[in-house]
Write a protein that holds these residues in place. Structure first.
Motif, PDB file in Angstrom:
ATOM      1  N   VAL A   1      18.243  48.607 -34.711  1.00  0.00           N
ATOM      2  CA  VAL A   1      19.090  48.327 -35.668  1.00  0.00           C
ATOM      3  C   VAL A   1      20.159  47.702 -35.439  1.00  0.00           C
ATOM      4  O   VAL A   1      20.708  46.510 -35.914  1.00  0.00           O
ATOM      5  N   ASP A   2      20.933  48.212 -34.254  1.00  0.00           N
ATOM      6  CA  ASP A   2      22.337  47.717 -33.627  1.00  0.00           C
ATOM      7  C   ASP A   2      22.534  48.471 -32.429  1.00  0.00           C
ATOM      8  O   ASP A   2      22.043  49.406 -31.990  1.00  0.00           O
ATOM      9  N   VAL A   3      23.553  47.828 -31.641  1.00  0.00           N
ATOM     10  CA  VAL A   3      23.787  48.236 -30.238  1.00  0.00           C
ATOM     11  C   VAL A   3      25.485  48.057 -30.271  1.00  0.00           C
ATOM     12  O   VAL A   3      25.810  46.740 -30.805  1.00  0.00           O
ATOM     13  N   TYR A   4      26.035  48.971 -29.838  1.00  0.00           N
ATOM     14  CA  TYR A   4      27.513  48.862 -29.766  1.00  0.00           C
ATOM     15  C   TYR A   4      27.908  49.660 -28.439  1.00  0.00           C
ATOM     16  O   TYR A   4      27.400  50.437 -27.872  1.00  0.00           O
ATOM     17  N   GLU A   5      28.764  48.825 -27.947  1.00  0.00           N
ATOM     18  CA  GLU A   5      29.371  49.271 -26.503  1.00  0.00           C
ATOM     19  C   GLU A   5      30.700  49.780 -26.659  1.00  0.00           C
ATOM     20  O   GLU A   5      31.443  49.212 -27.233  1.00  0.00           O
ATOM     21  N   ALA A   6      30.939  50.749 -25.943  1.00  0.00           N
ATOM     22  CA  ALA A   6      32.190  51.430 -25.820  1.00  0.00           C
ATOM     23  C   ALA A   6      33.148  50.449 -24.900  1.00  0.00           C
ATOM     24  O   ALA A   6      32.763  50.132 -24.165  1.00  0.00           O
ATOM     25  N   ALA A   7      34.122  50.102 -25.464  1.00  0.00           N
ATOM     26  CA  ALA A   7      35.286  49.229 -25.213  1.00  0.00           C
ATOM     27  C   ALA A   7      35.773  50.039 -23.707  1.00  0.00           C
ATOM     28  O   ALA A   7      36.098  49.276 -22.707  1.00  0.00           O
ATOM     29  N   ASN A   8      35.852  51.214 -23.170  1.00  0.00           N
ATOM     30  CA  ASN A   8      36.203  51.830 -21.990  1.00  0.00           C
ATOM     31  C   ASN A   8      35.158  51.809 -20.947  1.00  0.00           C
ATOM     32  O   ASN A   8      35.299  52.420 -19.988  1.00  0.00           O
ATOM     33  N   GLY A   9      33.797  51.442 -21.470  1.00  0.00           N
ATOM     34  CA  GLY A   9      33.043  51.471 -20.594  1.00  0.00           C
ATOM     35  C   GLY A   9      32.112  52.805 -20.323  1.00  0.00           C
ATOM     36  O   GLY A   9      31.312  52.858 -19.500  1.00  0.00           O
ATOM     37  N   ALA A  10      32.258  53.701 -21.389  1.00  0.00           N
ATOM     38  CA  ALA A  10      31.654  54.967 -21.482  1.00  0.00           C
ATOM     39  C   ALA A  10      30.382  54.853 -21.612  1.00  0.00           C
ATOM     40  O   ALA A  10      29.282  55.630 -21.203  1.00  0.00           O
ATOM     41  N   GLY A  11      29.761  53.584 -22.110  1.00  0.00           N
ATOM     42  CA  GLY A  11      28.304  53.532 -22.413  1.00  0.00           C
ATOM     43  C   GLY A  11      27.760  52.747 -23.765  1.00  0.00           C
ATOM     44  O   GLY A  11      28.799  52.067 -24.193  1.00  0.00           O
ATOM     45  N   TYR A  12      26.724  53.118 -24.303  1.00  0.00           N
ATOM     46  CA  TYR A  12      26.384  52.359 -25.423  1.00  0.00           C
ATOM     47  C   TYR A  12      25.886  53.377 -26.611  1.00  0.00           C
ATOM     48  O   TYR A  12      25.445  54.463 -26.324  1.00  0.00           O
ATOM     49  N   ALA A  13      26.162  53.180 -28.071  1.00  0.00           N
ATOM     50  CA  ALA A  13      25.258  53.887 -28.876  1.00  0.00           C
ATOM     51  C   ALA A  13      24.772  52.773 -29.702  1.00  0.00           C
ATOM     52  O   ALA A  13      24.878  51.597 -30.163  1.00  0.00           O
ATOM     53  N   ILE A  14      23.329  53.090 -29.632  1.00  0.00           N
ATOM     54  CA  ILE A  14      22.084  52.162 -30.010  1.00  0.00           C
ATOM     55  C   ILE A  14      21.424  52.874 -31.151  1.00  0.00           C
ATOM     56  O   ILE A  14      20.976  54.105 -30.736  1.00  0.00           O
ATOM     57  N   THR A  15      21.167  52.151 -32.053  1.00  0.00           N
ATOM     58  CA  THR A  15      20.357  52.717 -33.345  1.00  0.00           C
ATOM     59  C   THR A  15      19.094  52.162 -33.239  1.00  0.00           C
ATOM     60  O   THR A  15      18.963  50.902 -33.264  1.00  0.00           O
ATOM     61  N   ALA A  16      18.110  52.903 -33.299  1.00  0.00           N
ATOM     62  CA  ALA A  16      16.563  52.564 -33.282  1.00  0.00           C
ATOM     63  C   ALA A  16      15.869  52.899 -34.569  1.00  0.00           C
ATOM     64  O   ALA A  16      16.368  54.061 -34.952  1.00  0.00           O
ATOM     65  N   LYS A  17      14.787  52.378 -35.043  1.00  0.00           N
ATOM     66  CA  LYS A  17      14.118  52.789 -35.905  1.00  0.00           C
ATOM     67  C   LYS A  17      12.444  52.946 -35.595  1.00  0.00           C
ATOM     68  O   LYS A  17      12.146  52.266 -34.937  1.00  0.00           O
ATOM     69  N   ALA A  18      11.783  53.987 -36.278  1.00  0.00           N
ATOM     70  CA  ALA A  18      10.492  54.116 -36.244  1.00  0.00           C
ATOM     71  C   ALA A  18      10.006  54.667 -37.316  1.00  0.00           C
ATOM     72  O   ALA A  18      10.605  55.072 -38.204  1.00  0.00           O
ATOM     73  N   THR A  19       8.686  54.854 -37.702  1.00  0.00           N
ATOM     74  CA  THR A  19       7.998  55.065 -38.640  1.00  0.00           C
ATOM     75  C   THR A  19       7.439  56.559 -38.485  1.00  0.00           C
ATOM     76  O   THR A  19       6.543  56.900 -37.677  1.00  0.00           O
ATOM     77  N   GLY A  20       7.957  57.640 -39.317  1.00  0.00           N
ATOM     78  CA  GLY A  20       7.201  58.814 -39.039  1.00  0.00           C
ATOM     79  C   GLY A  20       6.401  59.189 -40.157  1.00  0.00           C
ATOM     80  O   GLY A  20       5.530  58.062 -40.691  1.00  0.00           O
TER      81      GLY A  20
END
Length: 183
Positions: free
Chosen positions: A70-89
Motif C-alpha cells: 500500500v505504501d512505504v515510508y522511510e524514517a528520516a533518521n535512518g532508523a528503518g522503514y514503515a511498510i503497509t501491505a495487504k492480503a485477503t484473509g
C-alpha cells in the motif's frame, strides 16, 4: 388547470429541497475534507511511530514494484522503514503496517484494516499475536498461527512477508527480503 398545478407544485418544491440539500452537502464537504485528510495523515503517522519507535519523521518512498504494498515510508533518521501491505484473509481485506529496522528486524506491527470475523480471525489485531513478530527477521522463525483462524494468521504473515520483500527492494538489502509463502 388546477390539476396541473397540483402535480407541478410538489415537483418544484421537491426539486428546490434537493438542490438546497445538495448545495449544503457540497459546502460541508468542502469545509471538512481538509480536516479529514489531516486526521488521516496524523493517524497514519502515529501508526508509523508505533511500529518504528526510533523513527522521528517519515518520508514517502516511491518507485517500488512489490505487489500488494500500500505504501512505504522511510524514517528520516535512518532508523528503518514503515511498510503497509495487504492480503485477503477469511473475512476480507487485511492491511498490516510493519516497522522494519535498518538492520532488517521487525520493530512492531499494527493492523490498519481488518475485515476478519470478530472474536476469531480478528484476534490478529490483538497484542499477544502481534508481539510474537517483534525482533524477527525475514525468516519469521517461531511465528505461530492462531488456532481456529489459520487463514487470518496466514494473511497477517503474508503481509509481513510482503513488507520484507518491499524492504529488500527499497533498502537494497536483498538478504532481508525473505521468501513469500502462498496465502
Amino acid at each position: 388547470m388546477s390539476n396541473k398545478k397540483d402535480l407541478l407544485m410538489p415537483t418544484i418544491v421537491l426539486t428546490v429541497i434537493c438542490l438546497v440539500a445538495s448545495f449544503l452537502l457540497a459546502f460541508t464537504n468542502q469545509i471538512t475534507a481538509p480536516m479529514i485528510e489531516k486526521a488521516k495523515a496524523d493517524e497514519a503517522n502515529a501508526a508509523r511511530v508505533a511500529v518504528l519507535p526510533k523513527g522521528d519523521t517519515f518520508k514517502a518512498v516511491t518507485g517500488y514494484t512489490t505487489e500488494n504494498v500500500v505504501d512505504v515510508y522511510e524514517a528520516a533518521n535512518g532508523a528503518g522503514y514503515a511498510i503497509t501491505a495487504k492480503a485477503t484473509g477469511y473475512g476480507g481485506d487485511l492491511q498490516v503496517m510493519t516497522g522494519i529496522t535498518s538492520d532488517g528486524k521487525i520493530a512492531g506491527t499494527q493492523v490498519l484494516v481488518c475485515d476478519e470475523t470478530p472474536g476469531l480471525g480478528a484476534r490478529v489485531k490483538e497484542e499477544p499475536y502481534r508481539s510474537q513478530y517483534n525482533g524477527k527477521d525475514s525468516a519469521l522463525d517461531g511465528v505461530d498461527a492462531i488456532s481456529g483462524s489459520t487463514i487470518s494468521s496466514t494473511a497477517f504473515k503474508t503481509c509481513v512477508q510482503t513488507a520484507f520483500k518491499a524492504y529488500g527492494e527499497v533498502s537494497g538489502n536483498t538478504a532481508a527480503a525473505g521468501e513469500q509463502a502462498d496465502p
